[in-house]
Design a protein around this motif. Structure first.
Motif, short mmCIF file in Angstrom:
data_model
loop_
_atom_site.label_atom_id
_atom_site.label_comp_id
_atom_site.label_asym_id
_atom_site.label_seq_id
_atom_site.Cartn_x
_atom_site.Cartn_y
_atom_site.Cartn_z
N TYR A 24 0.82 -1.22 0.00
CA TYR A 24 0.00 0.00 0.00
C TYR A 24 0.85 1.26 0.00
O TYR A 24 0.49 2.25 -0.64
CB TYR A 24 -0.95 0.01 1.20
N GLU A 25 1.97 1.23 0.69
CA GLU A 25 2.86 2.39 0.70
C GLU A 25 3.33 2.70 -0.72
O GLU A 25 3.36 3.86 -1.14
CB GLU A 25 4.07 2.13 1.61
N ARG A 26 3.66 1.67 -1.46
CA ARG A 26 4.14 1.86 -2.83
C ARG A 26 3.00 2.20 -3.80
O ARG A 26 3.18 2.96 -4.75
CB ARG A 26 4.85 0.60 -3.32
N ARG A 27 1.84 1.62 -3.56
CA ARG A 27 0.74 1.76 -4.50
C ARG A 27 -0.05 3.06 -4.32
O ARG A 27 -0.49 3.65 -5.29
CB ARG A 27 -0.21 0.58 -4.35
N ARG A 48 0.86 5.97 -2.64
CA ARG A 48 1.57 7.25 -2.59
C ARG A 48 2.25 7.51 -3.93
O ARG A 48 2.69 6.58 -4.60
CB ARG A 48 2.62 7.25 -1.49
N THR A 49 2.39 8.79 -4.26
CA THR A 49 3.19 9.12 -5.43
C THR A 49 4.64 8.78 -5.11
O THR A 49 5.03 8.72 -3.94
CB THR A 49 3.06 10.62 -5.77
N GLU A 50 5.42 8.57 -6.14
CA GLU A 50 6.79 8.08 -5.96
C GLU A 50 7.60 8.96 -5.01
O GLU A 50 8.34 8.46 -4.16
CB GLU A 50 7.49 7.99 -7.32
N GLU A 51 7.45 10.29 -5.11
CA GLU A 51 8.25 11.17 -4.26
C GLU A 51 7.78 11.16 -2.80
O GLU A 51 8.51 11.61 -1.91
CB GLU A 51 8.24 12.61 -4.81
N LYS A 52 6.59 10.62 -2.53
CA LYS A 52 6.08 10.59 -1.16
C LYS A 52 6.22 9.23 -0.49
O LYS A 52 5.88 9.07 0.68
CB LYS A 52 4.62 11.04 -1.13
N VAL A 53 6.68 8.24 -1.24
CA VAL A 53 6.90 6.92 -0.65
C VAL A 53 7.96 7.05 0.44
O VAL A 53 9.03 7.63 0.21
CB VAL A 53 7.35 5.89 -1.72
N PHE A 54 7.65 6.54 1.63
CA PHE A 54 8.55 6.68 2.77
C PHE A 54 9.35 5.40 2.94
O PHE A 54 8.90 4.43 3.56
CB PHE A 54 7.75 7.02 4.03
N GLN A 55 10.55 5.39 2.37
CA GLN A 55 11.37 4.18 2.34
C GLN A 55 11.72 3.66 3.73
O GLN A 55 11.75 2.44 3.93
CB GLN A 55 12.64 4.43 1.51
N PRO A 56 12.00 4.52 4.73
CA PRO A 56 12.29 3.98 6.07
C PRO A 56 11.14 3.12 6.62
O PRO A 56 11.38 2.14 7.33
CB PRO A 56 12.51 5.23 6.92
#
Length: 197
Positions: free
Chosen positions: A108-111, A113-121
């Motif tokens: 869901y994080e990847r799907r 959110r827009t790419e620049e808002k994905v929170f990798q941590p």
């Protein structure tokens, strides 16, 4: 009975496998939780799947609640009678369900959110939990005894979801789990049809 479910959901898969194993007849109704269909919202205020609608008008949720309901039906046995073995099955089911929570959180994080808002941590934190679980289970995979139980179906659904959404990201370091899933499918050939897909 009717099961509100989705073919990609590991929780739905777990329940569908348990029902097939116990020879419980279900009418499966595929629902899109994002659309919030009234058949789901009216029966489960959380709007989550799977949700079981019994013939006497009771709504049962979530997947553990449904599987425990199945296990209490007359002539059905989904969990061991021995207290120690039952605890092992319950803990395995909780561990695999919790791991699916982490996997879905990543998806869901990847799907959503827009790419620049994905929170990798956040993704890294969830994946670390997944890796710990896989390592733990890989070191000592649960035995597939004479009878399958709710824990086995939860683990098969979790591994099936990993195959679907994270193929190539977990298998190399968890060969024992790959072999476990092959053995499970030999014991329960319907896995190919009922796994998340």
């Amino acid at each position: 009975m009717k099961l509100l479910c989705s073919p990609t959901s590991p929780y739905s898969s777990k329940v569908r496998m348990a029902a097939r194993y116990l020879d419980i007849k279900l009418t499966e109704i595929s629902v899109d939780t994002n659309a919030g269909p009234s058949v789901l919202i009216d029966n489960n205020p959380l709007g989550k799947i799977p949700t079981l609608l019994t013939d006497d008008g009771v709504a049962v949720f979530d997947s553990r609640g449904i599987n425990h309901y199945f296990g209490r039906m007359e002539g059905k046995r989904l969990y061991p009678g021995s207290q120690a073995k039952r605890t092992k099955a319950d803990v395995l089911e909780a561990l695999c369900d919790g791991t699916c929570d982490c996997l879905l959180s990543i998806v869901y994080e990847r799907r959503l959110r827009t790419e620049e808002k994905v929170f990798q941590p956040w993704i890294d934190r969830q994946w670390a939990k997944v890796e710990r679980t896989l390592g733990y289970l890989n070191d000592e995979p649960p035995k597939l005894g004479r009878k399958l139980n709710g824990g086995h179906f939860a683990m098969a659904a979790m591994l099936g979801y990993l195959q679907l959404r994270f193929a190539g990201e977990w298998e190399d370091n968890n060969k024992a789990l790959v072999y476990w899933l092959r053995d499970f499918e030999k014991r329960f050939p319907a896995f190919a049809e009922l796994k998340p897909q």
